[in-house]
Design an enzyme around this catalytic site. Structure first.
Site, PDB file in Angstrom:
ATOM      1  CE  LYS A  77      -3.936   2.041   2.541  1.00 56.90           C
ATOM      2  NZ  LYS A  77      -4.820   1.941   3.715  1.00 56.90           N
ATOM      3  CB  SER A 158      -8.232   3.798   2.575  1.00 57.72           C
ATOM      4  OG  SER A 158      -7.396   3.140   3.510  1.00 57.72           O
ATOM      5  CB  SER A 182      -8.677   0.953   5.372  1.00 60.64           C
ATOM      6  OG  SER A 182      -9.377   2.140   5.163  1.00 60.64           O
TER       7      SER A 182
HETATM    8  N1  GLN Z   1     -13.528   4.402   5.782  1.00 61.31           N
HETATM    9  C1  GLN Z   1     -12.936   4.878   6.977  1.00 61.31           C
HETATM   10  C2  GLN Z   1     -12.555   6.323   6.809  1.00 61.31           C
HETATM   11  O1  GLN Z   1     -12.818   6.843   5.790  1.00 61.31           O
HETATM   12  C3  GLN Z   1     -11.765   4.034   7.362  1.00 61.31           C
HETATM   13  C4  GLN Z   1     -10.562   4.291   6.562  1.00 61.31           C
HETATM   14  C5  GLN Z   1      -9.402   3.481   7.031  1.00 61.31           C
HETATM   15  O2  GLN Z   1      -9.564   2.485   7.728  1.00 61.31           O
HETATM   16  N2  GLN Z   1      -8.227   3.948   6.682  1.00 61.31           N
HETATM   17  O3  GLN Z   1     -12.010   6.934   7.669  1.00 61.31           O
END
Ligand code: GLN
Length: 492
Positions: A77, A158, A182
């Site tokens: 990532k 994400s 995410s």
């Molecule tokens: N969808 C969540 C957010 O937008 C979690 C994102 C994540 O886990 N990085 O904050």
């Protein structure tokens, strides 16, 4: 096809010299070159470096120096700093940032012999649930709706690029980070195993910070065993991260074989929400039946503060983000847009460098931390967070693990939920609790919806008891026998 192998199978093939690490890496790079223009899963592909690492792996194998990931091609990532390889966090503000250091997690993987194919796309600074907020464009989910092959679906977020790459078989596994879901949500959307370990199990050092008290690095894999192999390598105590746990890393692969006989599995009633599709409820019931048939005892439990999880998360996460992102000021690294005064330079740089969602989070975060609102929002959210943690502690005095759906829906189409941030935030309904409490959780592919799209079940465990979570996940995997394949994949 080499790209269809699991990591465990590839380890065996490399050891037996059925194929070389160079061949294995080349098969994946060929897949990346063929599919990435469409999927957009990678922001940066490091062909030459990957081939060099594969060559070194073959030499190591010839010497008999075989480590847990020798020659295994992985995707990283683009939130993990990689020495000498651009690391963008999918943001314009870091578009040309080349870190002079390696994150601890990626250093651990390299030390175990892994090959890095490149850096994967994500929501900007990991803020999102769809990969739509990336400054490098959206990622396409390799899965298609049976009824509507033209719809382009999101891979989740994400860590959408990592999930798409592993699902499309252009990487054998990948790293992700999970701040509110995410890893688990994209794993569920892409038919993968996604592992969020306990807070502190994997070092955050060298991972671009989003919300430090919630960020958890972890792996994506196509099988539970592969997830265990990857977590075993990524996890370590790291003196460079003061929140890193000084505990031995258990043998997660062995834990996968434990079975669930005699385990007490809690089913939290608050996760049964209005408007949840009947298919997801049915899959959950199926999962309960599988575990009961395998000898587990099913217990109805309550996590009464679940309903405050999302609201709490969307105060704490932006608060920490607004503070963490203060460092992008155009002075030491990253983008700089000059201005007449220093403060103009800050403003110009941040206005040009941050996308809309990141700006929204900074605005929310600075608001809830501001003198007039700190008590009403931030402090209250911290108190509720403590209650959510207490819920988990109380429940885990009585059960060994919890079983829930991972997401309230299957993958949706690009563009859907974009005009209403609240709709987007609802994706994280079932996942944020484990981040707020810091407890380990895994999403396992358990079935398909009526459109042929994957759905995951989530297993949540006690703090630092990833082993039980792996054991239950392996049982769900065995019972589900999930063999469906995405329509877009290497070699098609
Ligand atoms: N969808 C969540 C957010 O937008 C979690 C994102 C994540 O886990 N990085 O904050």
């Amino acid at each position: 096809m080499l790209t269809d192998l699991t990591i465990a199978q590839a380890q065996a093939g490399l050891k037996a010299k059925t194929f070389s690490a160079v061949e294995l890496t080349q098969a994946h790079l060929t897949g990346v070159d063929a599919l990435n223009p469409r999927l957009n899963a990678f922001i940066t592909v490091s062909h030459a470096k990957a081939r060099d690492q594969a060559k070194a792996a073959d030499e190591a194998i010839a010497r008999g120096d075989i480590r847990p990931l020798t020659g295994i091609p992985l995707a990283i990532k683009d939130l993990f700093c990689t020495e000498g390889i651009r690391t963008t966090a999918a943001s314009r503000i870091l578009e040309s940032f080349i870190p002079p250091y390696e994150s601890t997690v990626t250093a651990n993987l390299l030390n175990d012999g892994a090959v890095f194919l490149g850096k994967t796309n994500l929501d900007e600074f990991a803020m999102g649930s769809s990969n739509m907020t990336s400054a490098f464009g959206p990622v396409e989910n390799p899965w298609k709706r049976r009824q509507d092959q033209n719809a382009v679906l999101v891979p989740g977020g994400s860590s959408g690029g990592s999930a798409a790459a592993v699902a499309a078989r252009i990487a054998m596994g990948a790293t992700g980070t999970d701040t509110g879901g995410s890893i688990r949500q994209p794993a569920s959307f892409c038919g993968l195993v996604g592992v969020k370990p306990s807070y502190g199990r994997c070092s955050r050092w060298g991972v671009v910070a989003f919300a430090s008290s919630l960020d958890h690095p972890g792996p994506f894999a196509r099988t539970v065993q592969d997830g265990a192999i990857l977590l075993g390598s990524m996890a370590s105590h790291d003196p460079k991260d003061s929140t890193s746990a000084d505990r031995p890393v258990p043998d997660y692969q062995a834990a996968c074989k434990r079975g669930v006989k005699g385990l007490r599995i809690g089913v939290p009633r608050e996760y049964r929400v209005d408007g949840m599709p009947a298919e997801i409820e049915a899959l959950w019931q199926q999962g309960i039946a599988w575990l009961r048939d395998a000898g587990a005892e099913i217990v109805d439990v309550s996590l009464p503060h679940t309903k405050y999880g999302l609201a709490t998360y969307y105060i704490v996460a932006p608060a920490e983000a607004s503070s963490n992102l203060a460092r992008y000021d155009g002075v030491r690294f990253g983008l700089r847009k000059d201005g007449a005064e220093l403060s103009d330079m800050y403003g110009n740089t941040r206005a040009a460098g941050f996308g809309a969602e990141v700006r929204r989070r900074i605005l929310i975060g600075t608001y809830v931390l501001s003198a007039g609102y700190y008590d009403a929002y931030y402090l209250r959210a911290q108190k509720v967070r403590a209650l959510i943690l207490r819920d988990f502690n109380e429940v885990f005095a009585n059960v060994d693990a919890l079983l829930t759906p991972t997401t309230p829906s299957a993958a949706f189409a690009q563009g859907e939920k974009m005009d209403d941030p609240i709709q987007m935030y609802l994706n994280d309904l079932f996942t944020v609790g484990a981040n707020l409490a810091g407890v380990p959780a895994i999403s396992v592919p358990a079935g398909l919806d009526s459109n042929g799209l994957p759905l995951g079940l989530q297993i949540i465990g006690k703090n630092f008891d990833e082993e039980t979570v792996f054991a239950v996940s392996a049982e769900i995997e065995r019972a589900a026998g999930f063999t469906a394949l995405p329509q877009i994949r290497a070699g098609m």
